[in-house]
Design a protein around this motif. Structure first.
Motif, PDB file in Angstrom:
ATOM      1  N   LYS A  49      31.885  27.029  90.863  1.00  0.00           N
ATOM      2  CA  LYS A  49      31.947  27.761  89.600  1.00  0.00           C
ATOM      3  C   LYS A  49      32.146  29.255  89.810  1.00  0.00           C
ATOM      4  O   LYS A  49      32.344  29.998  88.850  1.00  0.00           O
ATOM      5  N   VAL A  50      32.067  29.707  91.058  1.00  0.00           N
ATOM      6  CA  VAL A  50      32.155  31.128  91.371  1.00  0.00           C
ATOM      7  C   VAL A  50      33.460  31.400  92.099  1.00  0.00           C
ATOM      8  O   VAL A  50      33.844  30.630  92.992  1.00  0.00           O
ATOM      9  N   ARG A  51      34.139  32.476  91.736  1.00  0.00           N
ATOM     10  CA  ARG A  51      35.377  32.837  92.422  1.00  0.00           C
ATOM     11  C   ARG A  51      35.065  33.127  93.886  1.00  0.00           C
ATOM     12  O   ARG A  51      34.191  33.915  94.203  1.00  0.00           O
ATOM     13  N   HIS A 321      45.539  50.070  93.764  1.00  0.00           N
ATOM     14  CA  HIS A 321      45.415  50.246  92.314  1.00  0.00           C
ATOM     15  C   HIS A 321      44.815  48.989  91.702  1.00  0.00           C
ATOM     16  O   HIS A 321      44.821  47.912  92.310  1.00  0.00           O
ATOM     17  N   ASP A 322      44.307  49.141  90.488  1.00  0.00           N
ATOM     18  CA  ASP A 322      43.688  48.001  89.809  1.00  0.00           C
ATOM     19  C   ASP A 322      44.696  46.873  89.571  1.00  0.00           C
ATOM     20  O   ASP A 322      44.373  45.697  89.726  1.00  0.00           O
ATOM     21  N   ILE A 323      45.911  47.240  89.153  1.00  0.00           N
ATOM     22  CA  ILE A 323      46.984  46.253  89.002  1.00  0.00           C
ATOM     23  C   ILE A 323      48.221  46.800  89.692  1.00  0.00           C
ATOM     24  O   ILE A 323      48.626  47.935  89.452  1.00  0.00           O
ATOM     25  N   MET A 324      48.800  45.995  90.574  1.00  0.00           N
ATOM     26  CA  MET A 324      49.969  46.435  91.343  1.00  0.00           C
ATOM     27  C   MET A 324      51.090  45.433  91.173  1.00  0.00           C
ATOM     28  O   MET A 324      50.858  44.217  91.137  1.00  0.00           O
ATOM     29  N   MET A 325      52.297  45.964  91.059  1.00  0.00           N
ATOM     30  CA  MET A 325      53.490  45.136  90.892  1.00  0.00           C
ATOM     31  C   MET A 325      54.557  45.599  91.869  1.00  0.00           C
ATOM     32  O   MET A 325      54.699  46.803  92.109  1.00  0.00           O
ATOM     33  N   ALA A 545      40.550  43.507  91.034  1.00  0.00           N
ATOM     34  CA  ALA A 545      39.332  42.787  90.647  1.00  0.00           C
ATOM     35  C   ALA A 545      39.329  41.371  91.219  1.00  0.00           C
ATOM     36  O   ALA A 545      38.317  40.895  91.761  1.00  0.00           O
ATOM     37  N   GLY A 546      40.487  40.693  91.108  1.00  0.00           N
ATOM     38  CA  GLY A 546      40.569  39.346  91.672  1.00  0.00           C
ATOM     39  C   GLY A 546      40.526  39.362  93.182  1.00  0.00           C
ATOM     40  O   GLY A 546      39.885  38.513  93.824  1.00  0.00           O
ATOM     41  N   GLY A 547      41.209  40.348  93.775  1.00  0.00           N
ATOM     42  CA  GLY A 547      41.195  40.460  95.238  1.00  0.00           C
ATOM     43  C   GLY A 547      39.824  40.785  95.773  1.00  0.00           C
ATOM     44  O   GLY A 547      39.452  40.339  96.860  1.00  0.00           O
ATOM     45  N   ARG A 548      39.049  41.565  95.002  1.00  0.00           N
ATOM     46  CA  ARG A 548      37.694  41.900  95.436  1.00  0.00           C
ATOM     47  C   ARG A 548      36.859  40.626  95.565  1.00  0.00           C
ATOM     48  O   ARG A 548      36.119  40.459  96.547  1.00  0.00           O
ATOM     49  N   ALA A 549      36.957  39.741  94.595  1.00  0.00           N
ATOM     50  CA  ALA A 549      36.188  38.492  94.643  1.00  0.00           C
ATOM     51  C   ALA A 549      36.574  37.661  95.862  1.00  0.00           C
ATOM     52  O   ALA A 549      35.709  37.084  96.540  1.00  0.00           O
ATOM     53  N   ASP A 550      37.876  37.609  96.171  1.00  0.00           N
ATOM     54  CA  ASP A 550      38.326  36.835  97.328  1.00  0.00           C
ATOM     55  C   ASP A 550      37.831  37.453  98.635  1.00  0.00           C
ATOM     56  O   ASP A 550      37.399  36.745  99.551  1.00  0.00           O
ATOM     57  N   LEU A 551      37.898  38.785  98.724  1.00  0.00           N
ATOM     58  CA  LEU A 551      37.477  39.449  99.954  1.00  0.00           C
ATOM     59  C   LEU A 551      35.966  39.378 100.130  1.00  0.00           C
ATOM     60  O   LEU A 551      35.458  39.248 101.246  1.00  0.00           O
ATOM     61  N   ILE A 552      35.245  39.459  99.024  1.00  0.00           N
ATOM     62  CA  ILE A 552      33.792  39.286  99.095  1.00  0.00           C
ATOM     63  C   ILE A 552      33.456  37.881  99.585  1.00  0.00           C
ATOM     64  O   ILE A 552      32.520  37.684 100.368  1.00  0.00           O
TER      65      ILE A 552
END
Length: 686
Positions: A49-51, A321-325, A545-552
């Motif tokens: 249930k947790v990323r 950056h928070d969102i990168m493209m 934000a999503g990458g932070r969860a994966d790296l954590i």
């Protein structure tokens, strides 16, 4: 004889030998508890249930395998201490009329009692502490769970089956040992090894050469990719060399010290050195095991703590950056329609783009040999060993873009470029890019522009600032010619567009998901084509934000697993140290009794004991520290591949871990040396 008789003998045997059995049973309980906890967490539904929870579970699955193998080897090995100490007792039973079959029945009952107590207690403690471990793991991932304790039947069955199998193997070994020995051999077992071994100079020299080779590989390695390749080879060399040096080298050292009359013929040294040389060949294996386990504890804990401590720093470097493209097309155009979607989406959520960064760059890969960079992959298809370590990610940007991003105002002539090596070294004044030209190089102190993917690359990277777009297009064309000749896809200049937001991570992820959805809808409307029939740019999106969860999840999973495995290795270290001191105490007991009877005082006995214990006991700790010091360059470069770039922080954490472990080691020394002296002085006779 009735079965109850053997059970009573088994109980008496365990109780009377409690100094040997209780630490062994306690270690078995701890091993079972740790295995259950790791297995339970690997099956825990709350992590899904947790990323990042699935990633943590994959790490824990690896931990299950490591603990199972370690428990098998370690418990099988430490059981030899029990058997050796009990041989004289079994010999007496045999001479007094108890046959070997009867002895086997006693041993079977002892093993059954040990297994029953260990497995039952280990599972109970595992169930109790599994909730604490689950709360700690979810806290690392940022998730939540209730406080109810759950019992996983699969984890219980797996733990029980594994350790029942281990105890069965141990029992078979004990039975084989009893039937193989004769009663006379059992009675004289404590005197076996009294003949001093000869110094094996060849083995000692081989150990020194292997250790020097491993140290050289660890220190001489330059780039992180080479460090990854060399790491396991160096570890194997260190383990083999450590055993050779402790087994053969220690005996050789004792022989050298005995030849120094001014050192050897002193009361405190004569007895301890004579005692050491008589049994050093057998003790060497135990000392080497302590050294290797100590090194494993230090490396495991220090590296995983360092990774976890640098998680946030790694996130900011991986996701500037928070969102990168990133948009890619043959003419790097048609990106405005995507930017408009981003602006509309932000407006709907009441957010405004901050710290907008928009620039063009070109990325490719090649091979670096000294100051030569080749882009022709087919040219190196038949290259030999070492080619993998030469792969470099190449990132190019124009001087105008660099000055705009950095706020600098540099100027550059036609034959010059700026270069920044990342995760590698570049020590040359010029660089030649095949089929493109040769330039004079000025080395930069920092990255000229942010590229998050460079943080995730396992190979080294070269950031290069060229004079203008014509040079970058020349390199792009050369790369595409090489790619076309080998059937690889063409690569074009990218546009990087990054923005920051002032909202929290949850809202950032929601905005990011909406942007991804709308980009997909845009492509689906016209089958990836613009209104005038051109292809829409290929795009890649990233969210901090999503990458932070994966790296954590990655760093937190490694940290959690490192602490758990470090604890398991620590159990092994302590038990080997304890048994080493106890077994040596009983072996030396009669010898020191004789010395005291012929006039040696208790003070002199204590001084002799301290000389021996200090020399032998702290040798593994010092050697582990030396191993760790030489491994530091290798470890730091491997961590660089995982975006842990603060070498000073790693050094500080490593030193702190060593000091804490040394303090713990001293405490264990104080406890075991006291037990050793109690046995030697006659107070511990049974």
């Amino acid at each position: 004889m009735k079965g109850g008789f053997y059970l009573r003998l088994a109980k008496d045997g365990i109780t009377k030998n409690r100094k040997l059995y209780f630490p062994y049973i306690l270690t078995c309980i701890c091993m079972i508890m740790m295995f259950y906890i790791i297995y339970y967490l690997g099956m825990c539904a709350d992590f899904t249930k947790v990323r990042g929870g699935d990633m943590l579970k994959s790490f824990l699955s690896f931990g299950i395998f490591v603990i199972a193998i370690f428990a098998l080897i370690f418990l099988y090995y430490t059981n030899s201490f029990l058997i050796r100490r009990r041989q004289k007792e079994f010999g007496l039973y045999n001479i007094l009329g108890m046959g070997k079959r009867n002895l086997v029945k006693v041993l079977v009952w002892e093993n059954i009692l040990t297994a029953a107590v260990s497995i039952a207690s280990g599972l109970v403690l595992g169930i109790l502490f599994s909730k604490l471990a689950e709360l700690a793991a979810l806290r690392i991932l940022g998730g939540e769970t209730g406080f109810a304790i759950h019992v996983d039947p699969k984890a219980v069955i797996a733990s029980a089956v594994l350790f029942l199998a281990i105890f069965l193997l141990i029992m078979l070994r004990m039975v084989f040992y009893i039937f193989r020995l004769r009663p006379v051999e059992m009675l004289k077992s404590e005197n076996v090894g009294e003949k001093p071994p000869k110094a094996n100079w060849i083995l000692a020299l081989l150990g020194a050469v292997l250790l020097a080779t491993a140290y050289y590989l660890a220190v001489a390695v330059i780039d992180p990719m080479s460090a990854m390749v060399m790491f396991f080879f160096a570890v194997i060399l260190v383990i083999i060399a450590t055993y050779f040096l402790f087994i053969a080298g220690s005996v050789a050292l004792c022989r050298l010290l005995q030849k120094k009359k001014n050192y050897y013929y002193k009361t405190r040294h004569f007895v301890s050195l004579s005692s050491m040389v008589y049994r050093m060949k057998r003790n060497g294996a135990g000392l080497a095991s302590i050294c290797i386990l100590s090194t494993m504890v230090l490396v495991t804990v220090s590296t995983t703590v360092c990774l976890w401590a640098q998680t946030e720093d790694s996130v900011s470097k991986r996701y500037p950056h928070d969102i990168m493209m990133e948009f890619t097309s043959s003419d790097y155009s048609e990106t405005e329609v995507y930017k408009e979607i981003v602006d509309r989406t932000l407006a709907e959520y009441g957010e405004t783009a901050e710290n907008v960064e928009d620039y063009h760059y070109y990325s490719t890969a090649g091979y670096q040999f000294k100051d030569q960079v080749t882009l022709r992959w087919d040219h190196l298809a038949s290259a030999g060993v070492g080619e993998v370590e030469s792969i470099r990610a190449l990132y190019f940007i124009t001087l105008d873009e660099y000055n705009r991003i950095s706020g600098d105002s540099r100027e550059m002539s036609d034959g010059e470029l700026l270069l920044y090596p990342y995760k590698t070294d570049f020590e040359y004044d010029t660089v030649t890019i095949e089929d493109c030209g040769t330039w004079n190089v000025e080395i930069l102190d920092a990255e000229p522009f942010p590229v998050g993917s460079a943080q995730a690359d396992v190979m080294g990277s070269l950031f290069i600032v060229v004079k203008d777009m014509s040079v970058m297009k020349q390199i792009e064309e050369a790369c595409n010619v090489a790619a076309d000749s080998t059937g690889m896809s063409l690569n074009y200049i990218d546009e990087s567009y990054g923005i920051d937001l002032s909202c929290d991570d949850e809202k950032q992820i929601e905005i990011y998901d909406t942007i991804v959805q709308r980009f997909g809808e845009l492509e689906a409307q016209n089958n990836g084509m613009t209104e005038d029939g051109r292809d829409l740019p290929h795009y890649i999106l990233d969210s901090q934000a999503g990458g932070r969860a994966d790296l954590i999840a990655i760093n937190g999973g490694l940290f959690f697993l490192g602490v758990m495995l470090g604890a398991v290795f620590l159990f092994g270290t302590v038990l080997i140290m304890y048994y080493k001191q106890i077994s040596e105490g009983y072996e030396d007991q009669d010898r020191f009794d004789i010395l005291m009877k012929v006039g040696m005082s208790r003070k002199e006995v204590r001084q002799s004991i301290n000389s021996q214990v200090l020399t032998v006991f702290f040798l593994p700790l010092v050697t582990a520290g030396v191993h760790l010091a030489f491994a530091f360059p290798l470890i730091s470069k491997i961590l660089l591949l995982m975006s842990a770039t603060e070498e000073r922080l790693l050094m500080m954490i490593t030193v702190c871990c060593y000091l804490v472990f040394a303090l713990f080691y001293v405490i264990v020394y104080g406890i075991t040396s006291k037990s050793y002296y109690t046995i030697i002085s006659g107070k511990g006779k049974r």
